[in-house]
Design a protein around this motif. Structure first.
Motif, PDB file in Angstrom:
ATOM      1  N   TYR A  44       5.078  -6.195   2.099  1.00 18.47           N
ATOM      2  CA  TYR A  44       4.246  -5.175   2.758  1.00 18.47           C
ATOM      3  C   TYR A  44       5.109  -4.076   3.395  1.00 18.47           C
ATOM      4  O   TYR A  44       4.883  -2.888   3.183  1.00 18.47           O
ATOM      5  CB  TYR A  44       3.393  -5.886   3.804  1.00 18.47           C
ATOM      6  N   GLN A  47       7.068  -2.034   0.806  1.00 16.63           N
ATOM      7  CA  GLN A  47       6.220  -1.034   0.141  1.00 16.63           C
ATOM      8  C   GLN A  47       6.143   0.257   0.960  1.00 16.63           C
ATOM      9  O   GLN A  47       6.057   1.351   0.414  1.00 16.63           O
ATOM     10  CB  GLN A  47       4.784  -1.572  -0.004  1.00 16.63           C
ATOM     11  N   PRO A 307      -3.062 -11.590   1.091  1.00 15.86           N
ATOM     12  CA  PRO A 307      -2.529 -10.354   0.499  1.00 15.86           C
ATOM     13  C   PRO A 307      -3.623  -9.288   0.343  1.00 15.86           C
ATOM     14  O   PRO A 307      -3.321  -8.103   0.219  1.00 15.86           O
ATOM     15  CB  PRO A 307      -2.008 -10.802  -0.875  1.00 15.86           C
ATOM     16  N   GLN A 308      -4.890  -9.738   0.382  1.00 15.71           N
ATOM     17  CA  GLN A 308      -5.997  -8.791   0.213  1.00 15.71           C
ATOM     18  C   GLN A 308      -6.032  -7.795   1.378  1.00 15.71           C
ATOM     19  O   GLN A 308      -6.002  -8.183   2.543  1.00 15.71           O
ATOM     20  CB  GLN A 308      -7.316  -9.567   0.152  1.00 15.71           C
ATOM     21  N   THR A 311      -1.111  -6.085   0.750  1.00 18.52           N
ATOM     22  CA  THR A 311      -0.114  -5.592  -0.213  1.00 18.52           C
ATOM     23  C   THR A 311      -0.757  -5.063  -1.497  1.00 18.52           C
ATOM     24  O   THR A 311      -0.039  -4.718  -2.434  1.00 18.52           O
ATOM     25  CB  THR A 311       0.871  -6.726  -0.582  1.00 18.52           C
ATOM     26  N   ASP A 312      -2.119  -5.020  -1.547  1.00 20.05           N
ATOM     27  CA  ASP A 312      -2.755  -4.631  -2.812  1.00 20.05           C
ATOM     28  C   ASP A 312      -3.289  -3.194  -2.824  1.00 20.05           C
ATOM     29  O   ASP A 312      -3.995  -2.793  -3.745  1.00 20.05           O
ATOM     30  CB  ASP A 312      -3.874  -5.623  -3.184  1.00 20.05           C
ATOM     31  N   TYR A 313      -2.968  -2.395  -1.831  1.00 14.71           N
ATOM     32  CA  TYR A 313      -3.352  -0.974  -1.889  1.00 14.71           C
ATOM     33  C   TYR A 313      -2.424  -0.244  -2.857  1.00 14.71           C
ATOM     34  O   TYR A 313      -1.203  -0.448  -2.830  1.00 14.71           O
ATOM     35  CB  TYR A 313      -3.236  -0.328  -0.507  1.00 14.71           C
ATOM     36  N   PRO A 314      -2.967   0.628  -3.714  1.00 11.06           N
ATOM     37  CA  PRO A 314      -2.126   1.238  -4.757  1.00 11.06           C
ATOM     38  C   PRO A 314      -1.253   2.406  -4.269  1.00 11.06           C
ATOM     39  O   PRO A 314      -1.627   3.146  -3.362  1.00 11.06           O
ATOM     40  CB  PRO A 314      -3.156   1.762  -5.769  1.00 11.06           C
TER      41      PRO A 314
END
Ligand SMILES: Cc1cc2nc3c(=O)[nH]c(=O)nc-3n(C[C@H](O)[C@H](O)[C@H](O)COP(=O)(O)O)c2cc1C
Length: 325
Positions: A44, A47, A307-308, A311-314
């Motif tokens: 996270y 990123q 993770p929802q 870390t899953d934002y594009p």
């Protein structure tokens, strides 16, 4: 057209920043039950880190502790005075702290600062905002003590000064910052007139030579927007503080640019983004390229260990192309 100061470098004590866009401190509940970071946390932050520095925010909850968690873990909720944060059943009834507990608190902040330094953080931020323990000591709505830690402006500032000195002794003033939210009503806070109290504490920590001060705009209560008609200005604090200043609260690329270019061209301001940084890993790139941030999903802010929404934002296509090039 004058250059956008938001994208200009800035020196903050020993830290040479490439631009003036920062990520606000954001509690996300993604570590283990024992509060240990995991590879998910590394992913996270990696990123969101495009060549950057990282401060560790340290704070104690005081009366803002969640009652259910305190009961489960056998922790007594303590605060400056036996005053609840609000009627919300998530809060418990705190017990007023003894002098011994206050002394242990100073030591705990110093220990936490040392641990943060040893873990490799570039700086430590002392959280005196949002109605947590140190903010509770600072303001009369939560501090009705009649010893040297309450009853006057000077006494209410005392613990914050002791904690700040202790942290500075361990890691140095050039690695120490402080966060304040003079106007926030979150968690039962806000004095009738906060300006004299916050003027006192800003002057005192200024004298300690901290690396930066971080302020929260009154249009934000915790992590929520408040009505614009109930807002107040941070102007008094800008007048008192001439070193690097971090400011957060409802900013977007345009209003951030306006703040640093037009409203305070003589101040060294870093604008912090909270919710937009949750949703947008490549936020500085998007600001530079005039691209919109991803929309954020409040319901996933605090899903424990998930993770929802973490870390899953594009990333933007443009960013991905630029790193491939
Ligand atoms: C999910 C979430 C967690 C937050 N956790 C903290 C925190 O741990 N410490 C803190 O000082 N502020 C915390 N805040 C407040 C933010 O740092 C920031 O001041 C606020 O979100 C306003 O900025 P924004 O309008 O850009 O989101 C949190 C905000 C959000 C949305």
């Amino acid at each position: 057209m004058s250059p956008n100061r938001l994208l200009q470098p800035l020196q903050v004590s020993t830290m040479a920043l490439h631009h003036r866009i920062g990520m606000a401190p954001l509690t996300r509940f993604r570590s283990t039950d024992d509060h240990v970071p995991t590879p998910l946390n590394v992913e996270y932050y990696a990123q969101r880190a495009s060549g950057c520095y990282m401060a560790c925010q340290i704070f104690a909850m005081g009366r803002a502790a969640v009652k259910e968690v305190a009961e489960r873990e056998g922790i007594q909720i303590t605060a400056p005075s036996a005053l609840r944060a609000s009627d919300d059943p998530q809060y418990g009834d705190p017990v007023a702290m003894t002098k011994k507990q206050i002394g242990m608190t100073v030591q705990a902040f110093a220990d936490a600062a040392r641990n943060a330094r040893d873990a490799g953080f570039d700086a430590v931020e002392i959280h005196v905002g949002n109605g947590y323990l140190l903010d509770q000591f600072l303001q009369d709505v939560s501090n009705q003590r009649d010893d040297e830690y309450g009853g006057s402006i000077e006494n209410r500032s005392r613990l914050i000064v002791e904690v700040t000195r202790a942290v500075v002794d361990v890691i140095g003033a050039d690695r120490t910052g402080i966060r304040l939210s003079p106007w926030s009503t979150f968690q039962g806070m806000c004095m009738a007139d906060p300006i004299p109290q916050f003027t006192d504490i800003i002057r005192k920590v200024d004298a300690l030579g901290l690396a930066y001060m971080s302020l929260i705009e009154s249009r934000i209560s915790g992590s929520e927007q408040v009505s614009e008609k109930n807002t107040n200005s941070l102007e008094f604090a800008y007048k008192l503080w001439k070193r690097p200043l971090l400011v957060a609260g409802g900013y977007n690329a345009e209003t951030a640019q306006k703040l640093v270019n037009e409203q305070y061209p003589d101040h060294n301001i870093i604008v912090l983004f909270g919710r937009h940084y949750v949703s947008t890993p490549d936020l500085p790139f998007r600001v530079k390229q005039s691209l919109s941030p991803n929309p954020y999903n409040r319901s996933t802010f605090y899903i424990q260990k998930s993770p929802q929404g973490y870390t899953d934002y594009p990333f933007s296509h443009e960013y991905l192309q630029s790193v491939q090039a």
